[in-house]
Structure formats: C-alpha cells, structure tokens
Design an enzyme around this catalytic site. Structure first.
Site, PDB file in Angstrom:
ATOM      1  CG  HIS A  15      34.132 -42.531   5.109  1.00 59.49           C
ATOM      2  ND1 HIS A  15      33.546 -42.153   3.928  1.00 59.49           N
ATOM      3  CD2 HIS A  15      35.191 -43.305   4.759  1.00 59.49           C
ATOM      4  CE1 HIS A  15      34.220 -42.681   2.906  1.00 59.49           C
ATOM      5  NE2 HIS A  15      35.222 -43.379   3.387  1.00 59.49           N
ATOM      6  CB  SER A  29      36.246 -50.728   1.847  1.00 63.61           C
ATOM      7  OG  SER A  29      35.246 -50.680   2.837  1.00 63.61           O
ATOM      8  CB  CYS A  30      38.458 -46.588   4.122  1.00 62.92           C
ATOM      9  SG  CYS A  30      37.137 -46.040   3.039  1.00 62.92           S
ATOM     10  CG  ASN A  31      33.290 -46.231   5.455  1.00 62.78           C
ATOM     11  OD1 ASN A  31      33.451 -45.433   6.371  1.00 62.78           O
ATOM     12  ND2 ASN A  31      32.923 -45.869   4.246  1.00 62.78           N
TER      13      ASN A  31
END
Ligand SMILES: NC(=O)C1=CN([C@@H]2O[C@H](COP(=O)(O)OP(=O)(O)OC[C@H]3O[C@@H](n4cnc5c(N)ncnc54)[C@H](O)[C@@H]3O)[C@@H](O)[C@H]2O)C=CC1
Ligand SMILES: O=C(OP(=O)(O)O)[C@H](O)COP(=O)(O)O
Length: 341
Positions: free
Chosen positions: A220, A139-141
C-alpha cells in the site's frame, strides 16, 4: 518455551509461523488448514504439525501425502496461545472455542476491535496487554499509521492527522480479486476504517483517513499529513525515524520511487518472501512546512508489517517479557529485521 498454535495457515499465518519458529522463546505446536493446498505442503516441508478444521477431509490430505495430526480443537488444547489468522470474520466465530478452552488468542485486523476488546501495537501499548485473554493486531495499514503517528507524537506531539491510503487490490496469489483496470474508492465515504482503527490503539489522536484500491499486489502507499504540536525541522524528524527499529527510510540516493522498485530491493536484500516488515518512509518526501506541518509518503507491505507485531503480542499477552523494547529487540533480531536506510 511458549507453545504457539497458528489457526489459519494463509498469507499472514504462514509468515507468523516462520517468525514464531525463529524466536528463542517460542515453538510452533501446530498450524491449521481447511483443505489441501500448496500451503499444506509448505507446512509439511517446514515440519509444522498440521491440524484440520474438518476431520472428514483427513483422507484427502493423506491421499496427497500430508499427515494430519488431528483436528483444530486438539491443536488448541496443546497450545499456550493461538494466533488466529483465519479470514476476516472467521476469528469472531472461533472466539467461543478459545473461551471454552481458556486459551489466550490473538486476532487479526480483519476482525472488529470488539472481537478482542483490546487492539495492539508493540511500540504504542505493549504494557496494556498483560492480563488480557484476547488481543487484536490492527490491520496492515493501521499498523503502519500507528507506528509513524506514535513516533512523532512521542517526539513532538501530534495535533491532527490527515492521510490517504492507496491500497493494493489483492495479495499476489489472490487470483479471484481485482480491480484489473480501475481505481476504486474503498470506501467512497469518509473516513475509511483506518482512522477509527488507529484510535483503538491511540485514542487521543485526531485523525481522518481516506482510501482507494488500485490494480497492484505488492504494498500500500500512504500520503500522510500531520500537524505537530511543537516546532521542529526535517532533520529532527528524520532522526526520529532513524532511531525507530520498525521505520525504515527509502533514501533519495537509492533512486526508488515506487512499490515495484522497493520490492526489487527487499528481494535483493534476501528478505524471506521479499517481506518489508518495517514502514518504508520515502526520505525525499519527508517535509516540514512552517515548523509544524509534516508530510510524507510511506510504503506498507501488507503481507509483512503485522508479523513482528504478532510476535511481540504473544510475549505481551503471556507476560513473559515485561519490557516492550526487549521484546521488540528479540523479535527483530530473530527475524533479521534491521530497518532499511
Ligand atoms: N493479507 C493481508 O494483506 C493482510 C491480512 N490481514 C488480516 O489477517 C487475517 C488473515 O488474512 P489472510 O492471511 O490474508 O487470509 P488467507 O485467506 O490468506 O488465509 C486464511 C487461512 O485460513 C484458513 N482457514 C479458513 N477458514 C478456516 C477455519 N475455519 N479454521 C482454520 N483455518 C481456516 C484458510 O485455509 C487459509 O489458509 C484477516 O483478518 C485479514 O484481514 C492483516 C493484515 C494484512
Ligand atoms: O489489513 C489490510 O488492509 P487494511 O489495513 O486496509 O484493512 C490487508 O491489506 C488486507 O486487506 P483486504 O481487506 O484488502 O484483504
């Protein structure tokens, strides 16, 4: 040319499609949608053949002036590899068809690691991808965390990581989600899924993560602390980041102290869709205490950072480029990704 199908032409899928189209060794053989939408018009505008999940909806597309090339199965048959960018959980349901057709597939971070059985990050484990049929771009994080942890682990060794993710509430177009006026613990339990997710790529890292969501749509923000194994200095750490093609530095002199200002900057840079593909590490926050304690803030653009990773993952799974650095260079050059700072 590697023939790439993008199953799910949404936030991630439309970016991956444009990134594939920009590569010298890949072509988009089709993208898929479930219903008529603004994104279907964009696919038409870009010239990507559009396939649909349910052929019963073909008349609705044609009435809207959008040509349908066929159903998703026809698209998959024409492809060497599929990037599955359908919503979290749908990829798992799609896996049997990829198996049936013997197609390589890349899943996204909304799927569990087990759906692919192999999780990917270009800098960390590119060479492990060959001979796998499936991979999952974390995932992006998690991608943002893996990049920075791996870079410092290679340079100094990482003994442990503690990180807090302040997550955007929804993507900019996602009108149905919130929160509108709250800080939501997401989850309230510890750890959040990000630490275990990092371990799917970097199994030896001792990491605990906490996460919450706030009413923003763009990026984020991570607050990261790492204990390093070797003593170092702030200057040496900054050099590591300067030498990493997907870690950007938000320089103190830029005066940027928020996601909003960083978005304005990527917009002014003329980045497509204002995308920040690299980590945005705030130079001013980079600190080393007692020689081994590292701290920083970094911004992660949720819609963008996984896009170059998907491109490298295509080459890694296809086995066409053996050297990770060469694939990363090709991807960055085709995208125009020169890390900020
Ligand atoms: N949006 C984000 O910030 C990020 C998302 N991801 C992951 O990427 C994946 C996709 O997420 P988004 O792009 O945000 O979703 P999205 O909802 O924006 O796009 C999904 C697309 O798939 C299509 N679709 C739905 N069901 C389908 C089906 N059965 N067959 C074909 N197409 C279908 C939808 O029409 C839509 O165009 C998820 O696993 C998500 O967790 C990963 C990193 C960041
Ligand atoms: O991959 C993402 O976040 P994550 O790294 O926190 O799982 C994307 O921002 C999508 O997250 P969402 O599950 O809030 O849509």
């Amino acid at each position: 040319m590697i023939k790439v199908a993008i199953n799910g032409y949404g936030t991630i899928g439309k970016r991956v499609a444009d990134a594939v189209a920009a590569q010298p060794d890949m072509e988009v053989i089709g993208v898929s949608k479930t219903s008529v939408s603004a994104e279907a018009y964009i696919a038409k505008e870009r010239g990507y053949p559009l396939y649909i999940a349910d052929l019963g909806k073909k008349p609705a597309f044609e009435k809207a002036g959008i040509e349908v090339a066929g159903d998703v199965e026809a698209m998959l048959k024409a492809a060497d590899i599929v990037v599955d960018a359908t919503p979290g959980g749908v990829g798992e349901k799609n896996r049997p068809i990829y198996e049936k057709l013997g197609k390589k597939a890349i899943f996204q971070g909304g799927e569990d690691h087990e759906v692919a059985g192999f999780s990917f990050n270009a800098h960390a484990n590119y060479n492990e991808a060959e001979n796998h049929q499936f991979a999952r771009v974390v995932s992006c994080n998690s991608t943002g965390l893996v990049r920075i942890i791996h870079a410092l682990d290679q340079a100094f060794g990482v003994a442990r990581v503690r990180a807090v993710m302040v997550r955007r509430g929804a993507d900019p177009d996602d009108v149905k989600r919130g929160p509108i006026d709250a800080i939501v613990l997401n989850p309230a339990s510890i750890p959040s899924h990000h630490g275990p997710d990092v371990n799917t790529v970097l199994p030896h890292i001792n990491i605990v993560t906490l996460a919450m969501i706030v009413p923003t749509t763009f990026m984020h923000m991570h607050s990261i602390q790492m204990d390093l194994k070797k003593e170092t200095t702030r200057e040496e750490v900054l050099k590591v980041f300067e030498n990493h093609s997907r870690i950007g530095l938000v320089r103190k002199t830029m005066g940027i102290k928020s996601n909003a200002q960083l978005r304005e900057y990527t917009q002014d840079l003329g980045r497509p869709r204002t995308d920040l593909w690299e980590n945005g590490v705030f130079e001013e926050s980079v600190s080393i205490l007692d020689g081994k304690e590292f701290y920083c803030f970094q911004a992660i653009h949720q819609e963008a950072d996984v896009v170059p990773e998907n491109i490298d993952c295509i080459r890694a799974l296809m086995g066409t480029v053996k050297d990770p650095q060469e694939s990363i260079r090709m991807t960055n050059e085709a995208l125009g990704l020169v890390a900020i700072g």
